[in-house]
Design a protein around this motif. Sequence first.
Motif, short mmCIF file in Angstrom:
data_model
loop_
_atom_site.label_atom_id
_atom_site.label_comp_id
_atom_site.label_asym_id
_atom_site.label_seq_id
_atom_site.Cartn_x
_atom_site.Cartn_y
_atom_site.Cartn_z
N LYS A 1 90.49 -17.07 25.11
CA LYS A 1 89.19 -17.98 24.80
C LYS A 1 88.30 -17.39 25.77
O LYS A 1 88.30 -16.58 26.66
CB LYS A 1 89.69 -19.30 25.45
CG LYS A 1 88.65 -20.45 25.39
CD LYS A 1 89.12 -21.75 25.80
CE LYS A 1 88.18 -22.47 26.77
NZ LYS A 1 88.73 -23.43 27.69
N VAL A 2 87.09 -17.55 25.17
CA VAL A 2 85.92 -17.19 25.72
C VAL A 2 84.54 -18.25 25.97
O VAL A 2 84.60 -19.25 25.07
CB VAL A 2 84.96 -15.78 25.06
CG1 VAL A 2 83.76 -15.41 26.08
CG2 VAL A 2 85.99 -14.82 24.64
N ASP A 3 84.06 -18.32 27.11
CA ASP A 3 83.12 -19.64 27.34
C ASP A 3 81.76 -19.20 27.99
O ASP A 3 81.85 -17.92 28.63
CB ASP A 3 83.90 -20.41 28.42
CG ASP A 3 84.30 -21.76 27.76
OD1 ASP A 3 83.99 -21.82 26.39
OD2 ASP A 3 84.97 -22.64 28.35
N ILE A 4 81.04 -19.84 27.74
CA ILE A 4 79.59 -19.31 28.43
C ILE A 4 79.26 -20.37 29.59
O ILE A 4 79.35 -21.55 29.36
CB ILE A 4 78.24 -19.35 27.56
CG1 ILE A 4 78.61 -18.35 26.51
CG2 ILE A 4 77.05 -18.98 28.21
CD1 ILE A 4 77.51 -18.35 25.35
N VAL A 5 79.22 -19.84 30.78
CA VAL A 5 78.79 -20.78 31.84
C VAL A 5 77.63 -20.04 32.54
O VAL A 5 77.79 -19.04 33.07
CB VAL A 5 79.96 -20.98 32.90
CG1 VAL A 5 79.33 -22.02 33.93
CG2 VAL A 5 81.02 -21.78 32.23
N GLY A 6 76.44 -20.69 32.51
CA GLY A 6 75.19 -20.13 33.06
C GLY A 6 74.91 -18.82 32.49
O GLY A 6 75.02 -18.82 31.15
N GLY A 7 74.65 -17.79 32.88
CA GLY A 7 74.47 -16.40 32.59
C GLY A 7 75.89 -15.69 32.33
O GLY A 7 75.88 -14.55 32.06
N TYR A 8 76.96 -16.37 32.82
CA TYR A 8 78.05 -15.60 32.48
C TYR A 8 78.88 -16.02 31.64
O TYR A 8 78.84 -16.93 30.78
CB TYR A 8 79.13 -16.36 33.76
CG TYR A 8 78.64 -15.66 35.10
CD1 TYR A 8 79.22 -14.51 35.78
CD2 TYR A 8 77.54 -16.19 35.96
CE1 TYR A 8 78.95 -14.25 36.94
CE2 TYR A 8 77.35 -16.04 37.33
CZ TYR A 8 77.94 -14.67 37.87
OH TYR A 8 77.71 -14.45 39.01
N LEU A 9 79.63 -14.90 30.94
CA LEU A 9 80.86 -15.20 29.86
C LEU A 9 82.01 -14.86 30.55
O LEU A 9 82.39 -13.97 31.29
CB LEU A 9 80.42 -13.68 28.96
CG LEU A 9 81.13 -13.99 27.52
CD1 LEU A 9 80.29 -15.18 26.88
CD2 LEU A 9 80.98 -12.49 26.84
N ASN A 10 82.76 -16.15 30.58
CA ASN A 10 84.06 -16.27 30.96
C ASN A 10 85.06 -16.11 29.88
O ASN A 10 85.14 -16.67 28.95
CB ASN A 10 84.13 -17.67 31.65
CG ASN A 10 83.21 -17.77 32.76
OD1 ASN A 10 82.77 -16.68 33.42
ND2 ASN A 10 82.95 -19.12 33.43
N PHE A 11 86.15 -15.39 30.67
CA PHE A 11 87.23 -15.26 29.63
C PHE A 11 88.52 -15.74 30.18
O PHE A 11 88.91 -15.63 31.25
CB PHE A 11 87.43 -13.46 29.78
CG PHE A 11 86.49 -12.93 29.06
CD1 PHE A 11 85.24 -12.40 29.92
CD2 PHE A 11 86.39 -12.37 27.63
CE1 PHE A 11 84.24 -11.80 29.17
CE2 PHE A 11 85.33 -11.74 27.22
CZ PHE A 11 84.31 -11.21 27.98
N PHE A 12 89.32 -16.12 29.10
CA PHE A 12 90.52 -16.75 29.54
C PHE A 12 91.84 -15.95 29.03
O PHE A 12 91.66 -15.50 27.89
CB PHE A 12 90.81 -18.31 29.21
CG PHE A 12 89.94 -19.29 29.68
CD1 PHE A 12 88.51 -19.38 29.23
CD2 PHE A 12 90.31 -20.05 30.66
CE1 PHE A 12 87.55 -20.31 29.87
CE2 PHE A 12 89.47 -20.94 31.32
CZ PHE A 12 88.17 -20.90 30.93
N ILE A 13 92.61 -15.31 30.00
CA ILE A 13 93.61 -14.61 29.53
C ILE A 13 94.72 -15.59 28.86
O ILE A 13 94.99 -16.33 29.39
CB ILE A 13 94.05 -13.36 30.37
CG1 ILE A 13 94.54 -13.97 31.75
CG2 ILE A 13 92.76 -12.71 30.59
CD1 ILE A 13 94.99 -13.03 32.78
N ASN A 14 95.70 -14.53 28.17
CA ASN A 14 96.99 -15.24 28.14
C ASN A 14 98.00 -15.25 29.25
O ASN A 14 98.40 -14.27 29.49
CB ASN A 14 97.72 -14.41 26.98
CG ASN A 14 99.00 -14.86 26.15
OD1 ASN A 14 99.52 -15.74 26.90
ND2 ASN A 14 99.33 -14.46 25.14
N LYS A 15 98.11 -16.52 29.83
CA LYS A 15 99.00 -16.47 31.09
C LYS A 15 100.50 -16.37 31.07
O LYS A 15 101.02 -15.90 31.95
CB LYS A 15 98.76 -17.96 31.64
CG LYS A 15 97.37 -18.39 32.01
CD LYS A 15 97.01 -17.61 33.32
CE LYS A 15 95.53 -17.67 33.72
NZ LYS A 15 95.13 -19.08 33.72
N LEU A 16 101.09 -16.69 29.77
CA LEU A 16 102.34 -16.45 29.69
C LEU A 16 102.86 -15.04 29.42
O LEU A 16 103.55 -14.60 30.07
CB LEU A 16 102.75 -17.09 28.11
CG LEU A 16 104.25 -17.23 27.93
CD1 LEU A 16 104.89 -18.20 29.10
CD2 LEU A 16 104.39 -17.77 26.48
#
Length: 569
Positions: free
Chosen positions: A72-87
């Motif tokens: 998953k990728v999200d934008i917060v402010g000027g940041y691009l935030n990445f979510f990795i596969n935790k499993l």
Amino acid sequence: MIDFKKIIAEKIATKLDLDLEEIKQYIEIPPNTDLGDYAFPCFRLAKTLKKSPQMIAEELKEEIQLDENVIKVDIVGGYLNFFINKLKLTKEVLEEINKKEENYGSNKSGENKTILVEYSSPNIAKPFHIGHLRNTVIGSSLYKIYKFLGYNVVGINHLGDYGTQFGKMIEGYKRWEKEYNIEENPIDELTNIYVRINNLCKEDENVLELCRENFKKLEDGDEYCVEVWNKLKDLSLKEFQKTYDLLGVKFDSLKGEAFYSDKIDEIVEKLDKKGILKDSEGAKIVDLEDKGLGVCIIKKSNGSTIYATRDLAAILYRARTYNFDKCLYVVAYEQNLHFKQVFEIAKFLDLPQKCLDGLEHVSYGMVRLVTGKMSTREGTVIKVNELLDEAIERAKKIIEEKNPEMENKEEEAKKIGLGAVIFNNVSNTIIKDQVFEWDTVLNFNGETGPYIQYIFVRTKSVLEKINNIPDINNINFELLQDKESQKVIATLYNFENVLMQVVQKNEPSLLARYLITLSQNYSNFYNENKIIDDDDKDIQNARVALTKAVNIVLKQGAKLLGIEMPNKM
Ligand code: ARG
């Protein structure tokens, strides 16, 4: 092991046709992991791309392909935030630790690079006090961490065994040897002699002159002076060795300042040829005023060498002997100017450029007592052996109170007492002054060595309660997706990265802080989760596997700081 940061950097770099390493450097770990596991600050590219961070983030987000690693990728402010596969992360981390055990976190990044680490370097015939302890502990742990990362490391003890003060020691010894019990209590008695001769020198110029002559004689090889000096050196080394043995500290090279005494002429010649030596009242100096570094004496008017010249000779010798990539000097910040001068003058010794670039003063702060600075004259110096003995004694007392039935009390008290002192010496950014206070240092619940040991012992007793440690292939990693477990996993994953930062900054406190975080995260996991669970073996197995991984990393991490783990607490 899988490098999520690199995977993310690749996704960004290929889209923008930018340098991978640069992008990798910009990627951060957000303080609140609810927002993402990694964050890319788009403002970093605003200038190059001539766009607003928000716009860059939006365009990037459109382009980035999600896959089995990045979900998953999200934008917060000027940041691009990445979510990795935790499993996937969970599986990778636990399998890797299970496979590599105590080698987890090590790598070969230092292959073919030679690092000299100079540490401890006490002055002979003087007490080994808690200031020297700090640099011994810091240097020894840097030594171990560089090795763990594949560097060829040489540990050097640059003993302070030369200089005018030995002229004084020889004079005092000659006069009063019989009045003191030197064999039995060498350092204390030699210190007494030193204080006495120093006082006499203050009263009587002639005595001071004799002392200066003694040192000159020593340098010229006078039989009596050399004999006394050898004796002082042997007695001191025997005392220092006791401390090193207790702390488990080792050196590959023990060459004191005296070793360089016959290598001085070459230095003087080289500097002279380069035309930077000046005469000043009979002495030879290098003027560094234009660099704001004052004046450095190279040779005294009576021909005696000085501390700085011996350091220059040591640099030349080490460059020739080891052709080092880095030479680190773990020495107190009081000597900042000294090292600036020496490194500046070293530019005139025709060293290979890499050696010259590799000279680095790893400057550390002083150790103070709650009552203020230590002073030999006021008798407030804490001697290291006394301090270590007292730490062990105090640890024993705590054990007597908490767990009087414990086996091998002596051994365990030793590990706890020493662990407390060692941790206290590396837990703060090393440039900061450190205050020494018994209650804080030995506190089992604070951010201390004994706290890490205590959490380790907890993991150990969990593992001992289980007869069969589960096979890693039978673990259901889905069962470790709760918040507390994931915090532990993320911390375990970060171990190697922390070690890389330690050597990048020469800052072992990063490892000390890391071990506190890992301990705290495990403690939260332990408090939130029932580990031994007869009704649900799958859950139990998963949590035991996590516990085992923490056990391994805590033990190895502490070992790299010089701390051993107790079996019980
Ligand atoms: N012996 C010195 C002292 O105790 C420290 C030596 C530091 N190393 C060096 N290469 N100058 O102050």
